[in-house]
Design an enzyme around this catalytic site. Structure first.
Site, PDB file in Angstrom:
ATOM      1  N   ASN A 178     -13.251   9.900  -1.433  1.00 54.12           N
ATOM      2  CA  ASN A 178     -13.875   8.885  -2.274  1.00 54.12           C
ATOM      3  C   ASN A 178     -13.694   7.586  -1.535  1.00 54.12           C
ATOM      4  OD1 ASN A 178     -14.344  10.656  -4.470  1.00 54.12           O
ATOM      5  ND2 ASN A 178     -12.220  10.403  -5.117  1.00 54.12           N
ATOM      6  N   HIS A 190      -7.002   2.152   1.915  1.00 46.42           N
ATOM      7  CA  HIS A 190      -6.422   2.793   3.104  1.00 46.42           C
ATOM      8  C   HIS A 190      -7.218   4.087   3.379  1.00 46.42           C
ATOM      9  CE1 HIS A 190      -2.789   3.172   5.762  1.00 46.42           C
ATOM     10  NE2 HIS A 190      -3.438   4.302   5.960  1.00 46.42           N
ATOM     11  N   HIS A 235     -18.473  21.615   2.047  1.00 48.66           N
ATOM     12  CA  HIS A 235     -18.598  22.907   1.381  1.00 48.66           C
ATOM     13  C   HIS A 235     -18.465  23.993   2.432  1.00 48.66           C
ATOM     14  CE1 HIS A 235     -20.710  21.417  -2.503  1.00 48.66           C
ATOM     15  NE2 HIS A 235     -19.411  21.530  -2.653  1.00 48.66           N
ATOM     16  N   CYS A 286       0.847  -1.203   0.000  1.00 51.35           N
ATOM     17  CA  CYS A 286       0.000   0.000   0.000  1.00 51.35           C
ATOM     18  C   CYS A 286       0.879   1.249   0.000  1.00 51.35           C
ATOM     19  CB  CYS A 286      -0.893   0.004   1.234  1.00 51.35           C
ATOM     20  SG  CYS A 286      -1.711   1.579   1.516  1.00 51.35           S
TER      21      CYS A 286
HETATM   22  P1  H2U Z   1      -8.130   8.526  -4.361  1.00 45.37           P
HETATM   23  O1  H2U Z   1      -8.117   7.190  -3.720  1.00 45.37           O
HETATM   24  O2  H2U Z   1      -9.330   9.369  -3.957  1.00 45.37           O
HETATM   25  O3  H2U Z   1      -7.951   8.433  -5.836  1.00 45.37           O
HETATM   26  O4  H2U Z   1      -6.868   9.334  -3.786  1.00 45.37           O
HETATM   27  C1  H2U Z   1      -5.559   8.860  -3.854  1.00 45.37           C
HETATM   28  C2  H2U Z   1      -4.644   9.966  -4.316  1.00 45.37           C
HETATM   29  O5  H2U Z   1      -3.330   9.609  -3.957  1.00 45.37           O
HETATM   30  C3  H2U Z   1      -4.650  10.188  -5.813  1.00 45.37           C
HETATM   31  O6  H2U Z   1      -5.062  11.500  -6.100  1.00 45.37           O
HETATM   32  C4  H2U Z   1      -2.441  10.065  -4.935  1.00 45.37           C
HETATM   33  C5  H2U Z   1      -3.209   9.942  -6.236  1.00 45.37           C
HETATM   34  O7  H2U Z   1      -2.765  10.916  -7.152  1.00 45.37           O
HETATM   35  N1  H2U Z   1      -1.218   9.269  -4.873  1.00 45.37           N
HETATM   36  C6  H2U Z   1      -0.035   9.852  -4.472  1.00 45.37           C
HETATM   37  O8  H2U Z   1      -0.006  11.060  -4.242  1.00 45.37           O
HETATM   38  N2  H2U Z   1       1.089   9.082  -4.331  1.00 45.37           N
HETATM   39  C7  H2U Z   1       1.120   7.758  -4.600  1.00 45.37           C
HETATM   40  O9  H2U Z   1       2.138   7.128  -4.424  1.00 45.37           O
HETATM   41  C8  H2U Z   1      -0.057   7.074  -5.168  1.00 45.37           C
HETATM   42  C9  H2U Z   1      -1.319   7.863  -5.207  1.00 45.37           C
HETATM   43 ZN    ZN Z   2      -2.333   1.052   3.714  1.00 43.58          ZN
END
Ligand code: H2U
Ligand code: ZN
Length: 347
Positions: free
Chosen positions: A153, A164, A281, A50
Protein backbone atom coordinates in the site's frame (compact mmCIF):
# COMPACT_ATOMS: atom_id res chain seq x y z
CA UNK A 1 -12.99 5.73 -34.37
CA UNK A 2 -13.83 2.39 -32.83
CA UNK A 3 -17.07 2.02 -30.90
CA UNK A 4 -14.97 1.17 -27.83
CA UNK A 5 -13.56 4.74 -27.86
CA UNK A 6 -16.90 6.52 -27.81
CA UNK A 7 -19.92 4.44 -26.84
CA UNK A 8 -20.89 3.00 -23.43
CA UNK A 9 -20.03 -0.65 -23.24
CA UNK A 10 -19.05 -3.44 -20.84
CA UNK A 11 -15.78 -5.34 -20.94
CA UNK A 12 -15.21 -8.83 -19.58
CA UNK A 13 -12.34 -9.39 -17.19
CA UNK A 14 -11.04 -12.73 -18.44
CA UNK A 15 -9.16 -13.33 -15.20
CA UNK A 16 -12.16 -13.00 -12.88
CA UNK A 17 -15.19 -13.46 -15.13
CA UNK A 18 -16.55 -10.09 -13.94
CA UNK A 19 -17.63 -7.15 -16.08
CA UNK A 20 -16.62 -3.49 -16.03
CA UNK A 21 -18.74 -0.68 -17.48
CA UNK A 22 -16.85 1.80 -19.70
CA UNK A 23 -18.41 5.22 -20.43
CA UNK A 24 -15.91 7.17 -22.59
CA UNK A 25 -18.38 9.99 -23.38
CA UNK A 26 -18.47 11.04 -19.71
CA UNK A 27 -14.86 12.29 -19.57
CA UNK A 28 -16.00 15.87 -20.28
CA UNK A 29 -18.37 16.16 -17.32
CA UNK A 30 -17.69 18.95 -14.79
CA UNK A 31 -16.01 18.21 -11.48
CA UNK A 32 -16.77 20.08 -8.24
CA UNK A 33 -15.85 17.32 -5.85
CA UNK A 34 -13.21 16.79 -3.20
CA UNK A 35 -9.72 18.29 -3.59
CA UNK A 36 -7.09 16.24 -1.75
CA UNK A 37 -3.99 17.79 -0.27
CA UNK A 38 -0.85 16.98 -2.26
CA UNK A 39 1.71 15.49 0.09
CA UNK A 40 5.15 16.92 0.21
CA UNK A 41 7.62 14.39 -1.18
CA UNK A 42 10.53 15.79 0.87
CA UNK A 43 11.29 13.35 3.69
CA UNK A 44 14.38 12.82 5.84
CA UNK A 45 16.65 9.83 5.12
CA UNK A 46 16.14 8.76 8.71
CA UNK A 47 13.13 9.56 10.89
CA UNK A 48 13.68 8.97 14.64
CA UNK A 49 9.93 8.48 15.13
CA UNK A 50 9.50 5.90 12.31
CA UNK A 51 8.84 2.35 13.52
CA UNK A 52 10.44 0.92 10.37
CA UNK A 53 13.74 2.87 10.30
CA UNK A 54 16.89 0.94 11.36
CA UNK A 55 17.61 0.84 15.08
CA UNK A 56 14.20 2.27 16.04
CA UNK A 57 11.72 0.81 18.49
CA UNK A 58 8.51 -0.61 17.08
CA UNK A 59 5.04 -0.08 18.55
CA UNK A 60 5.20 -3.28 20.64
CA UNK A 61 8.65 -2.54 22.08
CA UNK A 62 10.78 -4.72 19.75
CA UNK A 63 13.79 -2.91 18.28
CA UNK A 64 14.77 -3.05 14.59
CA UNK A 65 18.36 -4.07 13.91
CA UNK A 66 20.67 -1.54 12.25
CA UNK A 67 19.81 -3.14 8.91
CA UNK A 68 21.47 -1.98 5.70
CA UNK A 69 19.50 -3.79 2.94
CA UNK A 70 16.03 -5.31 3.09
CA UNK A 71 14.55 -6.22 6.47
CA UNK A 72 11.60 -8.55 7.14
CA UNK A 73 9.84 -9.21 10.44
CA UNK A 74 6.64 -10.79 11.73
CA UNK A 75 3.88 -8.18 11.81
CA UNK A 76 3.41 -7.07 15.44
CA UNK A 77 -0.31 -6.63 14.80
CA UNK A 78 -0.87 -9.63 12.57
CA UNK A 79 -4.36 -10.15 11.16
CA UNK A 80 -3.62 -13.88 11.04
CA UNK A 81 -1.96 -16.05 13.63
CA UNK A 82 -0.33 -19.46 13.10
CA UNK A 83 -2.14 -21.15 15.97
CA UNK A 84 -5.31 -22.88 14.88
CA UNK A 85 -8.18 -21.66 17.03
CA UNK A 86 -10.74 -24.03 18.48
CA UNK A 87 -13.16 -22.86 15.78
CA UNK A 88 -12.32 -25.25 12.90
CA UNK A 89 -15.53 -25.12 10.85
CA UNK A 90 -18.90 -24.18 12.25
CA UNK A 91 -22.28 -24.04 10.65
CA UNK A 92 -25.33 -22.88 12.48
CA UNK A 93 -28.03 -22.67 9.88
CA UNK A 94 -27.03 -19.80 7.57
CA UNK A 95 -24.19 -18.77 9.86
CA UNK A 96 -21.04 -20.36 8.45
CA UNK A 97 -17.52 -19.70 9.71
CA UNK A 98 -14.16 -21.41 9.62
CA UNK A 99 -10.79 -20.91 11.25
CA UNK A 100 -8.08 -19.15 9.28
CA UNK A 101 -4.55 -19.72 10.52
CA UNK A 102 -1.80 -17.81 8.76
CA UNK A 103 1.21 -15.55 9.08
CA UNK A 104 1.74 -11.84 8.43
CA UNK A 105 5.12 -10.30 7.68
CA UNK A 106 6.34 -6.77 7.01
CA UNK A 107 9.23 -6.23 4.59
CA UNK A 108 11.18 -2.97 4.50
CA UNK A 109 12.61 -2.32 1.02
CA UNK A 110 15.43 -0.09 2.22
CA UNK A 111 16.87 1.44 5.38
CA UNK A 112 16.26 4.85 3.75
CA UNK A 113 13.04 6.45 5.01
CA UNK A 114 12.83 8.82 2.03
CA UNK A 115 13.04 6.29 -0.82
CA UNK A 116 10.27 4.70 -2.86
CA UNK A 117 10.52 1.96 -5.52
CA UNK A 118 10.81 4.49 -8.39
CA UNK A 119 13.65 6.31 -6.62
CA UNK A 120 15.60 3.17 -5.74
CA UNK A 121 18.15 1.82 -8.22
CA UNK A 122 17.53 -1.51 -9.96
CA UNK A 123 20.46 -2.89 -7.91
CA UNK A 124 18.61 -1.86 -4.75
CA UNK A 125 15.27 -3.35 -5.91
CA UNK A 126 16.78 -6.75 -6.84
CA UNK A 127 17.18 -7.75 -3.14
CA UNK A 128 13.52 -6.82 -2.60
CA UNK A 129 12.46 -9.22 -5.39
CA UNK A 130 14.85 -11.82 -3.95
CA UNK A 131 13.15 -11.43 -0.57
CA UNK A 132 9.74 -11.96 -2.23
CA UNK A 133 11.14 -15.14 -3.82
CA UNK A 134 12.53 -16.36 -0.49
CA UNK A 135 9.34 -15.64 1.48
CA UNK A 136 7.28 -17.47 -1.17
CA UNK A 137 9.63 -20.47 -1.19
CA UNK A 138 9.73 -20.68 2.61
CA UNK A 139 5.95 -20.45 3.03
CA UNK A 140 5.54 -22.92 0.16
CA UNK A 141 7.05 -25.68 2.31
CA UNK A 142 4.68 -24.97 5.22
CA UNK A 143 1.69 -27.35 5.14
CA UNK A 144 -0.49 -24.82 6.92
CA UNK A 145 0.01 -22.22 4.19
CA UNK A 146 -1.78 -22.54 0.86
CA UNK A 147 -1.42 -19.03 -0.52
CA UNK A 148 1.17 -16.25 -0.25
CA UNK A 149 -0.13 -12.74 -0.91
CA UNK A 150 2.51 -10.02 -1.23
CA UNK A 151 1.25 -6.45 -1.49
CA UNK A 152 2.29 -2.83 -1.07
CA UNK A 153 0.00 0.00 0.00
CA UNK A 154 1.74 3.16 -1.09
CA UNK A 155 0.66 6.58 0.12
CA UNK A 156 -1.77 7.76 2.74
CA UNK A 157 -4.51 7.83 0.08
CA UNK A 158 -4.27 4.02 -0.04
CA UNK A 159 -4.10 3.53 3.69
CA UNK A 160 -0.34 3.08 4.09
CA UNK A 161 0.41 3.69 7.74
CA UNK A 162 3.95 4.91 7.13
CA UNK A 163 5.87 6.39 4.15
CA UNK A 164 8.95 4.24 4.85
CA UNK A 165 9.17 1.94 1.77
CA UNK A 166 7.70 -1.41 2.77
CA UNK A 167 5.25 -4.11 1.80
CA UNK A 168 3.30 -6.77 3.60
CA UNK A 169 3.14 -10.53 3.16
CA UNK A 170 0.06 -12.38 4.27
CA UNK A 171 0.36 -16.15 4.04
CA UNK A 172 -2.97 -17.87 4.49
CA UNK A 173 -4.41 -21.32 4.98
CA UNK A 174 -7.28 -20.52 2.62
CA UNK A 175 -6.86 -19.26 -0.90
CA UNK A 176 -8.44 -15.77 -0.78
CA UNK A 177 -11.35 -14.71 -3.04
CA UNK A 178 -9.40 -12.91 -5.80
CA UNK A 179 -6.86 -15.66 -6.49
CA UNK A 180 -9.66 -18.23 -6.23
CA UNK A 181 -11.47 -16.50 -9.11
CA UNK A 182 -8.27 -16.23 -11.17
CA UNK A 183 -7.40 -19.85 -10.43
CA UNK A 184 -10.77 -21.08 -11.67
CA UNK A 185 -10.64 -18.96 -14.87
CA UNK A 186 -7.04 -19.88 -15.70
CA UNK A 187 -7.66 -23.58 -14.96
CA UNK A 188 -10.82 -23.66 -17.10
CA UNK A 189 -9.07 -21.86 -19.98
CA UNK A 190 -6.21 -24.36 -19.93
CA UNK A 191 -8.63 -27.26 -19.91
CA UNK A 192 -10.69 -25.85 -22.79
CA UNK A 193 -7.87 -24.53 -24.99
CA UNK A 194 -4.80 -26.47 -23.95
CA UNK A 195 -3.02 -23.11 -23.51
CA UNK A 196 -2.39 -20.53 -20.80
CA UNK A 197 -4.93 -17.70 -20.61
CA UNK A 198 -2.37 -14.99 -19.85
CA UNK A 199 0.20 -16.28 -22.38
CA UNK A 200 -2.52 -15.99 -25.05
CA UNK A 201 -3.70 -12.63 -23.69
CA UNK A 202 -0.18 -11.19 -23.60
CA UNK A 203 0.50 -12.33 -27.18
CA UNK A 204 -2.67 -10.52 -28.32
CA UNK A 205 -1.80 -7.36 -26.39
CA UNK A 206 1.72 -7.34 -27.84
CA UNK A 207 0.35 -7.70 -31.37
CA UNK A 208 -2.13 -4.81 -30.87
CA UNK A 209 0.30 -2.63 -28.85
CA UNK A 210 -2.57 -0.27 -27.86
CA UNK A 211 -2.41 -0.92 -24.13
CA UNK A 212 1.32 -1.64 -23.69
CA UNK A 213 3.18 0.89 -21.51
CA UNK A 214 6.72 -0.46 -21.50
CA UNK A 215 8.62 -3.73 -21.61
CA UNK A 216 12.04 -5.28 -21.15
CA UNK A 217 13.57 -8.68 -21.97
CA UNK A 218 11.31 -10.66 -19.64
CA UNK A 219 8.37 -8.48 -18.52
CA UNK A 220 5.62 -6.32 -20.00
CA UNK A 221 3.63 -3.55 -18.25
CA UNK A 222 0.21 -2.84 -19.72
CA UNK A 223 -3.22 -1.44 -18.92
CA UNK A 224 -5.49 -4.47 -19.08
CA UNK A 225 -8.41 -4.35 -21.54
CA UNK A 226 -10.73 -4.81 -18.53
CA UNK A 227 -9.04 -2.34 -16.13
CA UNK A 228 -11.32 -0.83 -13.47
CA UNK A 229 -9.17 1.92 -11.93
CA UNK A 230 -8.27 4.84 -14.24
CA UNK A 231 -4.55 3.97 -14.37
CA UNK A 232 -4.73 0.32 -13.33
CA UNK A 233 -1.93 -1.79 -14.78
CA UNK A 234 -0.63 -5.34 -14.87
CA UNK A 235 2.95 -6.57 -15.07
CA UNK A 236 3.37 -9.97 -16.72
CA UNK A 237 6.37 -12.16 -17.50
CA UNK A 238 6.66 -13.13 -21.18
CA UNK A 239 7.65 -16.66 -20.12
CA UNK A 240 5.01 -18.92 -18.54
CA UNK A 241 6.12 -18.43 -14.93
CA UNK A 242 3.74 -19.61 -12.18
CA UNK A 243 5.16 -18.00 -9.07
CA UNK A 244 8.04 -16.09 -7.51
CA UNK A 245 9.94 -19.31 -6.89
CA UNK A 246 10.05 -20.04 -10.67
CA UNK A 247 11.89 -16.79 -11.47
CA UNK A 248 15.46 -17.03 -12.68
CA UNK A 249 18.07 -14.50 -11.51
CA UNK A 250 17.84 -12.76 -14.89
CA UNK A 251 14.06 -12.50 -14.59
CA UNK A 252 14.45 -11.20 -11.04
CA UNK A 253 16.53 -8.33 -12.34
CA UNK A 254 14.07 -7.70 -15.14
CA UNK A 255 11.19 -7.59 -12.67
CA UNK A 256 13.10 -5.06 -10.55
CA UNK A 257 13.71 -3.03 -13.71
CA UNK A 258 10.10 -3.01 -14.92
CA UNK A 259 8.79 -2.12 -11.45
CA UNK A 260 11.12 0.87 -11.40
CA UNK A 261 10.15 1.97 -14.92
CA UNK A 262 6.43 1.64 -14.30
CA UNK A 263 6.44 3.42 -10.94
CA UNK A 264 8.57 6.26 -12.40
CA UNK A 265 5.92 6.73 -15.09
CA UNK A 266 3.24 6.74 -12.39
CA UNK A 267 5.08 9.44 -10.41
CA UNK A 268 5.64 11.48 -13.56
CA UNK A 269 1.99 11.37 -14.60
CA UNK A 270 0.93 14.01 -12.04
CA UNK A 271 4.41 14.84 -10.71
CA UNK A 272 3.56 13.42 -7.35
CA UNK A 273 4.31 10.46 -5.07
CA UNK A 274 1.77 8.32 -6.90
CA UNK A 275 -0.35 6.27 -4.48
CA UNK A 276 -1.46 2.72 -5.22
CA UNK A 277 -2.16 -0.68 -3.84
CA UNK A 278 -0.15 -3.25 -5.74
CA UNK A 279 0.42 -6.93 -5.30
CA UNK A 280 1.43 -10.17 -6.95
CA UNK A 281 -0.85 -13.02 -7.87
CA UNK A 282 0.83 -16.37 -8.04
CA UNK A 283 0.19 -20.12 -8.01
CA UNK A 284 -1.22 -21.32 -4.68
CA UNK A 285 1.18 -23.29 -2.48
CA UNK A 286 -1.33 -26.06 -1.71
CA UNK A 287 0.70 -28.75 -3.47
CA UNK A 288 -1.48 -28.96 -6.62
CA UNK A 289 0.24 -28.27 -9.97
CA UNK A 290 -1.85 -25.29 -11.10
CA UNK A 291 -0.21 -25.37 -14.52
CA UNK A 292 -2.66 -22.76 -15.84
CA UNK A 293 -1.33 -20.16 -13.40
CA UNK A 294 0.62 -17.25 -14.90
CA UNK A 295 2.37 -15.07 -12.35
CA UNK A 296 1.59 -11.32 -12.53
CA UNK A 297 1.31 -8.07 -10.60
CA UNK A 298 -1.70 -5.77 -10.38
CA UNK A 299 -1.37 -2.06 -9.64
CA UNK A 300 -4.55 -0.35 -8.44
CA UNK A 301 -3.94 3.41 -8.16
CA UNK A 302 -6.81 5.68 -7.08
CA UNK A 303 -5.82 8.91 -8.89
CA UNK A 304 -7.94 10.11 -11.80
CA UNK A 305 -7.14 13.60 -13.07
CA UNK A 306 -4.42 15.10 -10.94
CA UNK A 307 -2.41 14.60 -7.78
CA UNK A 308 -5.49 15.66 -5.86
CA UNK A 309 -8.47 14.22 -7.73
CA UNK A 310 -9.10 10.57 -7.11
CA UNK A 311 -11.66 8.09 -8.27
CA UNK A 312 -14.17 6.86 -5.73
CA UNK A 313 -15.57 3.36 -6.02
CA UNK A 314 -19.02 4.28 -4.75
CA UNK A 315 -22.64 4.22 -5.87
CA UNK A 316 -23.09 2.06 -8.95
CA UNK A 317 -19.59 0.62 -8.49
CA UNK A 318 -20.42 -0.60 -4.98
CA UNK A 319 -23.93 -1.71 -5.70
CA UNK A 320 -23.85 -2.64 -9.37
CA UNK A 321 -20.47 -3.12 -11.01
CA UNK A 322 -17.25 -1.14 -11.52
CA UNK A 323 -17.38 1.72 -14.02
CA UNK A 324 -14.75 3.89 -15.66
CA UNK A 325 -14.78 6.96 -17.91
CA UNK A 326 -11.27 7.32 -19.39
CA UNK A 327 -10.66 4.26 -21.57
CA UNK A 328 -7.84 1.80 -20.85
CA UNK A 329 -6.36 2.75 -24.25
CA UNK A 330 -6.24 6.45 -23.30
CA UNK A 331 -4.73 5.61 -19.90
CA UNK A 332 -2.05 3.46 -21.57
CA UNK A 333 -1.22 6.25 -24.03
CA UNK A 334 -0.84 8.75 -21.14
CA UNK A 335 1.51 6.39 -19.26
CA UNK A 336 3.45 5.65 -22.43
CA UNK A 337 3.91 9.35 -23.22
CA UNK A 338 5.47 10.38 -19.90
CA UNK A 339 9.21 10.12 -19.43
CA UNK A 340 10.84 7.16 -17.71
CA UNK A 341 13.25 9.52 -15.94
CA UNK A 342 11.81 10.52 -12.57
CA UNK A 343 10.72 14.16 -12.40
CA UNK A 344 12.76 14.68 -9.22
CA UNK A 345 15.88 13.37 -10.98
CA UNK A 346 15.58 15.75 -13.94
CA UNK A 347 17.69 18.89 -14.13
P1 H2U B 1 0.81 -0.65 6.03
O1 H2U B 1 1.56 0.63 5.94
O2 H2U B 1 0.50 -1.26 4.68
O3 H2U B 1 -0.40 -0.51 6.90
O4 H2U B 1 1.77 -1.71 6.75
C1 H2U B 1 2.37 -1.50 7.99
C2 H2U B 1 2.22 -2.73 8.84
O5 H2U B 1 3.18 -2.66 9.87
C3 H2U B 1 0.87 -2.87 9.51
O6 H2U B 1 0.25 -4.06 9.09
C4 H2U B 1 2.66 -3.22 11.03
C5 H2U B 1 1.18 -2.88 10.99
O7 H2U B 1 0.44 -3.87 11.67
N1 H2U B 1 3.38 -2.68 12.19
C6 H2U B 1 4.18 -3.50 12.94
O8 H2U B 1 4.23 -4.70 12.68
N2 H2U B 1 4.92 -2.97 13.97
C7 H2U B 1 4.88 -1.67 14.31
O9 H2U B 1 5.58 -1.26 15.21
C8 H2U B 1 3.94 -0.74 13.66
C9 H2U B 1 3.23 -1.27 12.46
ZN1 ZN C 1 11.57 5.12 8.38
Amino acid sequence: MSLLDSASHRRLNQLTGEWVLVSPHRTSRPWQGQIEKVRDAGRPRYDPSCYLCPGNERANGARNPAYSGVFAFDNDFAALTPQASALDFVQDGLFVAEEEPGRCRVLCFSPRHDLTLPRMSVEEIVPVVDAWREETTRFGTDDMINYVQIFENRGAAMGASNPHPHCQIWATHSIPNEPVKESARQGAYLERNGACLLCDYLALELSRAERIICRNDHFVALVPFWAIWPFETMVLPTRHVGAFDDLTDEETRSLADILKRLTIRYDNLFETDFPYSMGFHQRPTDGARHSGWHFHAHFYPPLLRSASVRKFMVGFEMLGEPQRDITPETAAARLREVSDIHYLDRD
